[in-house]
Design a protein around this motif. Structure first.
Motif, PDB file in Angstrom:
ATOM      1  N   ASP A 300       5.453   6.744   3.199  1.00 37.04           N
ATOM      2  CA  ASP A 300       5.591   6.935   1.757  1.00 37.04           C
ATOM      3  C   ASP A 300       6.211   5.731   1.055  1.00 37.04           C
ATOM      4  OD1 ASP A 300       8.157   7.195   2.701  1.00 37.04           O
ATOM      5  OD2 ASP A 300       8.467   9.236   1.966  1.00 37.04           O
ATOM      6  N   ALA A 301       6.519   4.658   1.812  1.00 38.75           N
ATOM      7  CA  ALA A 301       7.009   3.424   1.192  1.00 38.75           C
ATOM      8  C   ALA A 301       5.862   2.529   0.740  1.00 38.75           C
ATOM      9  CB  ALA A 301       7.906   2.660   2.162  1.00 38.75           C
ATOM     10  N   PHE A 302       4.639   2.847   1.147  1.00 38.66           N
ATOM     11  CA  PHE A 302       3.486   2.051   0.734  1.00 38.66           C
ATOM     12  C   PHE A 302       3.045   2.416  -0.686  1.00 38.66           C
ATOM     13  CE2 PHE A 302       2.429   1.481   5.380  1.00 38.66           C
ATOM     14  CZ  PHE A 302       2.461   0.091   5.358  1.00 38.66           C
ATOM     15  N   ARG A 303       2.581   1.417  -1.402  1.00 42.20           N
ATOM     16  CA  ARG A 303       1.963   1.625  -2.711  1.00 42.20           C
ATOM     17  C   ARG A 303       0.631   0.878  -2.741  1.00 42.20           C
ATOM     18  NH1 ARG A 303       5.441   4.635  -2.399  1.00 42.20           N
ATOM     19  NH2 ARG A 303       7.146   5.122  -3.851  1.00 42.20           N
ATOM     20  N   ILE A 304      -0.371   1.472  -3.371  1.00 40.28           N
ATOM     21  CA  ILE A 304      -1.656   0.805  -3.552  1.00 40.28           C
ATOM     22  C   ILE A 304      -1.518  -0.154  -4.725  1.00 40.28           C
ATOM     23  CG2 ILE A 304      -4.100   1.129  -4.048  1.00 40.28           C
ATOM     24  CD1 ILE A 304      -3.883   3.927  -2.830  1.00 40.28           C
ATOM     25  N   VAL A 305      -1.768  -1.426  -4.471  1.00 43.01           N
ATOM     26  CA  VAL A 305      -1.553  -2.465  -5.485  1.00 43.01           C
ATOM     27  C   VAL A 305      -2.769  -3.392  -5.553  1.00 43.01           C
ATOM     28  CG1 VAL A 305       0.953  -2.422  -5.171  1.00 43.01           C
ATOM     29  CG2 VAL A 305      -0.431  -3.989  -3.788  1.00 43.01           C
ATOM     30  N   LEU A 312      -0.827  -6.105   1.881  1.00 43.69           N
ATOM     31  CA  LEU A 312      -1.568  -6.070   3.143  1.00 43.69           C
ATOM     32  C   LEU A 312      -2.981  -5.560   2.879  1.00 43.69           C
ATOM     33  CD1 LEU A 312      -0.997  -6.539   6.210  1.00 43.69           C
ATOM     34  CD2 LEU A 312      -0.424  -4.104   6.337  1.00 43.69           C
ATOM     35  N   ALA A 313      -3.983  -6.343   3.220  1.00 43.45           N
ATOM     36  CA  ALA A 313      -5.373  -5.927   3.039  1.00 43.45           C
ATOM     37  C   ALA A 313      -5.754  -4.911   4.113  1.00 43.45           C
ATOM     38  CB  ALA A 313      -6.294  -7.142   3.101  1.00 43.45           C
ATOM     39  N   CYS A 314      -6.358  -3.800   3.694  1.00 54.10           N
ATOM     40  CA  CYS A 314      -6.675  -2.704   4.620  1.00 54.10           C
ATOM     41  C   CYS A 314      -8.053  -2.126   4.326  1.00 54.10           C
ATOM     42  CB  CYS A 314      -5.650  -1.575   4.470  1.00 54.10           C
ATOM     43  SG  CYS A 314      -3.953  -2.053   4.676  1.00 54.10           S
ATOM     44  N   THR A 315      -8.588  -1.452   5.339  1.00 52.61           N
ATOM     45  CA  THR A 315      -9.813  -0.675   5.199  1.00 52.61           C
ATOM     46  C   THR A 315      -9.490   0.781   5.481  1.00 52.61           C
ATOM     47  OG1 THR A 315     -11.155  -2.544   5.937  1.00 52.61           O
ATOM     48  CG2 THR A 315     -12.182  -0.359   5.987  1.00 52.61           C
ATOM     49  N   VAL A 316      -9.890   1.671   4.580  1.00 50.41           N
ATOM     50  CA  VAL A 316      -9.601   3.091   4.742  1.00 50.41           C
ATOM     51  C   VAL A 316     -10.509   3.676   5.823  1.00 50.41           C
ATOM     52  CG1 VAL A 316      -9.552   5.345   3.621  1.00 50.41           C
ATOM     53  CG2 VAL A 316      -8.888   3.302   2.337  1.00 50.41           C
ATOM     54  N   GLU A 331      -6.991   0.572   8.551  1.00 54.34           N
ATOM     55  CA  GLU A 331      -7.055  -0.492   9.542  1.00 54.34           C
ATOM     56  C   GLU A 331      -6.701  -1.792   8.851  1.00 54.34           C
ATOM     57  OE1 GLU A 331      -7.212  -1.312  13.404  1.00 54.34           O
ATOM     58  OE2 GLU A 331      -8.047   0.605  12.688  1.00 54.34           O
ATOM     59  N   SER A 332      -5.817  -2.578   9.486  1.00 57.44           N
ATOM     60  CA  SER A 332      -5.383  -3.836   8.888  1.00 57.44           C
ATOM     61  C   SER A 332      -5.187  -4.879   9.979  1.00 57.44           C
ATOM     62  CB  SER A 332      -4.059  -3.636   8.137  1.00 57.44           C
ATOM     63  OG  SER A 332      -2.999  -3.453   9.070  1.00 57.44           O
ATOM     64  N   ALA A 333      -4.797  -6.075   9.588  1.00 54.77           N
ATOM     65  CA  ALA A 333      -4.499  -7.118  10.571  1.00 54.77           C
ATOM     66  C   ALA A 333      -3.325  -6.721  11.450  1.00 54.77           C
ATOM     67  CB  ALA A 333      -4.198  -8.437   9.848  1.00 54.77           C
ATOM     68  N   ALA A 334      -2.481  -5.795  10.959  1.00 56.31           N
ATOM     69  CA  ALA A 334      -1.337  -5.308  11.728  1.00 56.31           C
ATOM     70  C   ALA A 334      -1.693  -4.121  12.616  1.00 56.31           C
ATOM     71  CB  ALA A 334      -0.209  -4.911  10.773  1.00 56.31           C
ATOM     72  N   GLY A 335      -2.974  -3.726  12.621  1.00 57.86           N
ATOM     73  CA  GLY A 335      -3.393  -2.566  13.397  1.00 57.86           C
ATOM     74  C   GLY A 335      -3.566  -1.351  12.500  1.00 57.86           C
ATOM     75  N   ASP A 351     -13.396   2.180   1.937  1.00 59.95           N
ATOM     76  CA  ASP A 351     -12.951   1.326   0.833  1.00 59.95           C
ATOM     77  C   ASP A 351     -11.927   0.299   1.307  1.00 59.95           C
ATOM     78  OD1 ASP A 351     -14.562   2.744  -0.834  1.00 59.95           O
ATOM     79  OD2 ASP A 351     -12.954   3.692  -1.993  1.00 59.95           O
ATOM     80  N   GLN A 352     -11.853  -0.796   0.566  1.00 59.74           N
ATOM     81  CA  GLN A 352     -10.852  -1.834   0.809  1.00 59.74           C
ATOM     82  C   GLN A 352      -9.659  -1.592  -0.127  1.00 59.74           C
ATOM     83  OE1 GLN A 352     -11.449  -4.300   3.282  1.00 59.74           O
ATOM     84  NE2 GLN A 352     -13.142  -2.880   3.649  1.00 59.74           N
ATOM     85  N   LEU A 353      -8.439  -1.598   0.437  1.00 62.39           N
ATOM     86  CA  LEU A 353      -7.215  -1.411  -0.351  1.00 62.39           C
ATOM     87  C   LEU A 353      -6.244  -2.532  -0.048  1.00 62.39           C
ATOM     88  CD1 LEU A 353      -6.368   2.385   0.177  1.00 62.39           C
ATOM     89  CD2 LEU A 353      -7.566   1.358  -1.762  1.00 62.39           C
ATOM     90  N   HIS A 354      -5.281  -2.697  -0.938  1.00 64.41           N
ATOM     91  CA  HIS A 354      -4.138  -3.577  -0.694  1.00 64.41           C
ATOM     92  C   HIS A 354      -2.874  -2.740  -0.815  1.00 64.41           C
ATOM     93  CE1 HIS A 354      -7.225  -6.604  -1.562  1.00 64.41           C
ATOM     94  NE2 HIS A 354      -6.488  -7.402  -0.808  1.00 64.41           N
ATOM     95  N   LEU A 355      -2.045  -2.800   0.194  1.00 55.80           N
ATOM     96  CA  LEU A 355      -0.825  -1.996   0.240  1.00 55.80           C
ATOM     97  C   LEU A 355       0.396  -2.902   0.221  1.00 55.80           C
ATOM     98  CD1 LEU A 355      -1.760   0.581   3.047  1.00 55.80           C
ATOM     99  CD2 LEU A 355      -1.931   0.897   0.567  1.00 55.80           C
TER     100      LEU A 355
END
Length: 383
Positions: A300-305, A312-316, A331-335, A351-355
């Motif tokens: 819950d510390a993540f925000r979509i920005v 952090l670039a992510c794929t849902v 899924e992200s570069a961090a796993g 979708d592509q998100l940034h967190l």
């Protein structure tokens, strides 16, 4: 009621199986303490040693300032409630509640009465006292209308109330509860833990409670004792255990969904870096001298920005809709990470998100699976 004190208490099975390692714990008079941890962590063994159902290998246990290491379980003046209700199937609820008291009085009351020449009167007085205690406990637990029933005619929740009542009527120095709600369905568990908390408030009783359910532990305990592999990891109030976990194990165990962990290091600019990522770290943490560390982020510390160097670039991959909130598995570069947000209607799988990670849900730990939480600068007011 009484204080319960454990001093360097340990338990070894056979020659080499160390189930509990040197537990130091002071449970205050009237306190509700919850032992919590995964299966096999030693929490039930610790409780059973307090109860006298397991011999301790080393250390001391004191109940009300009395060392009870060699005191039989029946003489420790405690009452235990088990996961298995263990009710007598051929007895009514009233008899289940009163049976233990009747057995305890039998020898003593007869001897006193014979010496005084008033056996019948003394027995009637004790019978009335037992009946009064049973009725009081039944009223407190809301089972007055069930006293004539037998256990087979009761629901799971009603049977658990009877098991609690059997402990209540004894008026012990401490109540020990070993996963008493685990056989109930989810809705009834929530109801019963609320009732347990209210009951503790009414009695002001010393209670030691064992569970593997961290949500149950957080809602019930004045303090939590988090255990893993026989070792106490942290003892503190529920909010402090959640907000200031002592180490990576506690951080990952307490909280649903579990905290996300990313292995990496702090670079010269003070940012957390790992393969393919660079993220800011709250500047109140003091990074470990060795360089390697683990970044912990509550879902819950993540925000979509919008895209930025701090995001952090992510794929849902998966969306779990839970009514008032949504869990995204990304899924992200961090796993793979879990992100919890308020409902977002325009996000779909793929979708592509940034967190961005913000606030008190971001933590820094020393490297490794058992890494301790990094120290905080004393001038920040964070601790």
């Amino acid at each position: 009621m009484a204080e319960v004190l454990l001093e360097k208490v340990g338990k070894t099975y056979g020659n080499d199986v160390r189930a509990v390692e040197s537990v130091d714990l002071s449970i205050r008079d009237g306190e509700f303490v919850v032992l919590v941890g995964p299966s096999g962590c030693g929490k039930s063994t610790t409780l059973r040693m307090v109860a006298g159902l397991e011999e301790i290998t080393d250390g001391r246990i004191l109940i009300d300032d009395r060392v009870v290491n060699d005191v039989h379980a029946s003489e420790r003046d405690i009452a235990m409630v088990f996961q298995n209700y263990a009710l007598y199937p051929h007895m009514t609820v009233e008899r289940n509640l009163s049976f233990g008291l009747e057995r305890r009085r039998r020898h003593g009351s007869r001897l006193r009465a014979l010496l005084g020449g008033a056996y019948g009167r003394a027995r009637r007085e004790e019978t009335d006292a037992i009946r009064s205690r049973v009725r009081d406990a039944a009223r407190m637990l809301g089972i007055e209308n069930l006293l004539e029933r037998q256990p087979r005619a009761l629901s799971g929740g009603q049977r658990q109330r009877v098991a609690l009542g059997r402990a209540l009527v004894r008026e012990p120095k401490a109540f020990l509860l070993d996963e008493p709600l685990s056989n109930l369905d989810a809705k009834l568990r929530v109801e019963m833990r609320t009732e347990l908390r209210m009951l503790h408030g009414q009695l002001g009783a010393t209670m030691i409670y064992v569970t593997h359910d961290q949500e149950e532990a957080m809602t019930l305990g004045d303090r939590l004792v988090v255990m893993n592999e026989g070792v106490v990891q942290q003892v503190d109030a529920p909010d402090r255990v959640y907000e200031r976990p002592a180490n990576r194990f506690v951080a990952g165990f307490v909280g649903t969904p579990s905290m996300n962990f990313i292995e990496g290091a702090i670079d010269a600019s003070g940012r957390f870096v790992a393969e393919g990522i660079s993220l800011p770290v709250p500047d109140h943490f003091i990074p470990p001298a060795t360089g390697g560390c683990t970044l912990g982020i509550r879902p819950d510390a993540f925000r979509i920005v919008d895209a930025s160097p701090d995001a952090l670039a992510c794929t849902v991959r998966t969306i779990e809709y839970l009514g008032d909130r949504v869990d995204f598995i990304v899924e992200s570069a961090a796993g793979q990470l879990v992100c919890r947000t308020e409902p977002v209607r325009d996000v779909s799988e793929g979708d592509q998100l940034h967190l961005a990670a913000i606030g008190g849900g971001v933590h820094l730990f020393e490297a490794g699976a058992s890494g301790v939480r990094c120290a905080v600068r004393s001038d920040t007011g964070q601790e």
